[in-house]
Scaffold this active site. Structure first.
Site, mmCIF file in Angstrom:
data_model
loop_
_atom_site.group_PDB
_atom_site.id
_atom_site.type_symbol
_atom_site.label_atom_id
_atom_site.label_comp_id
_atom_site.label_asym_id
_atom_site.label_seq_id
_atom_site.Cartn_x
_atom_site.Cartn_y
_atom_site.Cartn_z
ATOM 1 N N ASP A 1 -8.243 -5.539 -6.326
ATOM 2 C CA ASP A 1 -8.030 -4.324 -5.541
ATOM 3 C C ASP A 1 -8.291 -3.092 -6.392
ATOM 4 O O ASP A 1 -7.719 -2.947 -7.477
ATOM 5 C CB ASP A 1 -6.591 -4.298 -5.026
ATOM 6 C CG ASP A 1 -6.230 -2.981 -4.367
ATOM 7 O OD1 ASP A 1 -7.117 -2.364 -3.757
ATOM 8 O OD2 ASP A 1 -5.055 -2.579 -4.457
ATOM 9 N N SER B 1 0.829 -1.204 0.000
ATOM 10 C CA SER B 1 0.000 0.000 0.000
ATOM 11 C C SER B 1 0.870 1.263 0.000
ATOM 12 O O SER B 1 1.752 1.407 -0.840
ATOM 13 C CB SER B 1 -0.945 -0.034 1.201
ATOM 14 O OG SER B 1 -1.931 0.953 1.109
ATOM 15 N N HIS C 1 -6.511 -5.756 -1.658
ATOM 16 C CA HIS C 1 -5.469 -4.733 -1.508
ATOM 17 C C HIS C 1 -4.250 -5.263 -0.752
ATOM 18 O O HIS C 1 -3.120 -4.921 -1.080
ATOM 19 C CB HIS C 1 -6.053 -3.518 -0.785
ATOM 20 C CG HIS C 1 -5.103 -2.374 -0.676
ATOM 21 N ND1 HIS C 1 -4.441 -1.850 -1.766
ATOM 22 C CD2 HIS C 1 -4.678 -1.655 0.398
ATOM 23 C CE1 HIS C 1 -3.673 -0.851 -1.377
ATOM 24 N NE2 HIS C 1 -3.788 -0.719 -0.060
#
Length: 494
Positions: A415, A194, A471
């Site tokens: 994601d 991320s 994600h």
């Protein structure tokens, strides 16, 4: 920000690398502060997990910054294979402001929540059979300051940004290696997901620069691992609309109109471009009830007022509150993934857990939160304690392609926070040679995703999608992601 004089960088001679490493390890061990050494604790058991830990877990604090004003907390898990020879990984959690404990519990750590035997008041743990510590030793770091159990001694020390956080993490790593000299020769990899995709390449570059400048101790850096990494803020965000179209969330007509009227720019839109603004309103209507971190999972509004009050501002521990959370009318477990995260709040804010992890008394009155929003903004939303001063880390990747370096970049293909389309786009901008073109990779004879391999002399990059992943891909596909990592670390094709 420079370290204190007792920790100034020392020259390193490339003509006697091994003896230099040993010398500097001993030298730094002699001069390093007793505060650092005394902040190491071996954790033999954890509340919620029956019996002693079947792996080696160490926790501790290491001070960085002016006068060690920033105290970074870490969890270190030795490889469950061969820690003497297996790689060492420093893992950077995203956010910014998310705790390393979230990665430990929900993604790649050696233990996780045992939902079948847990209540909200008493979470139980179980061993994760797909922990990445099967393949390497991992330092899980609470960074930047304000994340997890990391804290600052002064209000000013909480003020940070991408570049300062990079340097603090780099100094943390050097101090940690000095304090753990037996790992100086292990291959080192930086891992992140991320928002960590912004700072991780910066840290890797700093390590290579430090080695070349002769800073001690020499760090045996070999490469980096990035999962669904934010890299080019503009490009990654703009890839969400074409991704939504490709995944069947937008019709051809809606997408074509938005692409035409917005000219491919869906974020920084000209306020006078009324056609584009209208199209994006239609797009937002189509996507507003889609869970962005995994588009196939249910969308749930878990941030109701009760949870906000308990978990973001006031919760210390269930031992200190008489509120029956589960029976409150506003609180409903909805069968959503976000509900799983609530167990971590109860567990981490327990006095017994904090004692087991050796959390410092200075943190006693501070609530642990999985992702600390106050790192990014203050209560009045006027003062940012963390400034995102790097909008793209592509140039750091471009710097690294001239090094002897390996990279694994993987993306959960469901994601929409950082879609794989945006990741592929910046990888293609590096103009690397394609070694292996797009093809499936397999686990248990099933397609686990798709992969490509690129190179530039001594640099090589493997890109992989994780089929059905979100994600944080290992959270959704743990078996596949462990297999991917182990093959890549062994330098085998996926």
């Amino acid at each position: 920000m420079e370290p204190r004089s007792r920790s100034h960088l020392q020259p390193w001679s490339p003509f006697n690398k091994f003896s230099s490493r040993v010398f500097f390890a001993v030298f730094f061990l002699l001069i390093i502060s007793s505060e650092v050494i005394e902040s190491r604790f071996l954790v033999k058991s954890l509340p919620g997990l029956l019996g002693d830990l079947p792996f080696t877990l160490e926790t501790g604090y290491i001070g960085v910054g002016e006068s060690d004003d920033v105290q970074l907390f870490y969890y270190f898990v030795e490889s469950e294979g061969n820690p003497e020879d297996d790689p060492l990984m420093l893992w950077i959690t995203g956010g910014p402001g998310c705790s390393a404990l979230s990665v430990l519990l929900y993604e790649i750590g050696p233990f996780t929540i045992d939902y079948a035997n847990s209540t909200f008041e008493k979470p139980m743990l179980k061993i994760n059979p797909h922990s990445w510590t099967k393949a390497c030793s991992i330092i899980f770091l609470d960074q930047p300051v304000g994340s997890g159990f990391s804290y600052a001694k002064t209000p000013e020390a909480y003020i940070t940004n991408d570049t300062l956080s990079t340097m603090q993490t780099y100094h943390f790593l050097r101090k940690w290696l000095v304090d753990h000299p037996k790992f100086l020769n292990n291959p080192l990899y930086l891992g992140a997901d991320s928002y960590g995709g912004i700072v991780a390449p910066m840290i890797v570059q700093q390590i290579y620069n430090g080695n070349e400048a002769g800073e001690g101790p020499y760090i045996n850096i070999k490469g980096y691992v990035l999962g669904n990494p934010l890299t080019n803020t503009s490009g990654d965000n703009n890839s969400k609309v074409p991704f939504a179209h490709r995944m069947g969330l937008l019709s051809d007509a809606i997408y074509k109109s938005a692409k035409k009227n917005c000219h491919g720019e869906y974020i920084d839109v000209d306020p006078n471009n009324t056609l584009c603004i209208h199209d994006l309103q239609v797009v937002d209507k189509c996507l507003e009830r889609i869970r962005k971190s995994h588009i196939l999972e249910p969308f749930c509004d878990t941030l109701n007022s009760l949870k906000s009050d308990l978990f973001r501002r006031g919760l210390r521990s269930l031992e200190e509150t008489t509120v029956d959370i589960l029976s409150a009318p506003q609180f409903q477990i909805q069968g959503c993934r976000d509900d799983n995260y609530l167990y971590s709040y109860t567990w981490a804010n327990s006095r017994h857990v904090r004692e087991a992890l050796h959390i410092r008394e200075e943190f006693k009155q501070i609530e642990w939160v999985r992702c600390n929003e106050s790192v990014r903004s203050s209560d009045d939303d006027e003062t940012l304690s963390y400034t995102k001063n790097v909008q793209s880390s592509v140039e750091y990747h471009r710097y690294l392609i001239d090094k002897n370096c390996r990279a694994l970049v993987y993306s959960g293909d469901h994601d929409m926070v950082v879609p794989y389309l945006g990741t592929l786009k910046w990888i293609e901008s590096l103009n690397l040679l394609i070694v292996n073109d797009w093809r499936p990779w397999f686990v248990d004879e099933q397609v686990a995703g798709y992969t490509m391999k690129y190179s530039n002399h001594d640099y090589n990059l493997t890109f992989a999608t994780v089929k059905g992943g979100g994600h944080t891909a290992p959270e959704y596909k743990p078996k596949e992601c462990l297999s991917m990592l182990m093959r890549w670390l062994a330098d085998d094709d996926l």
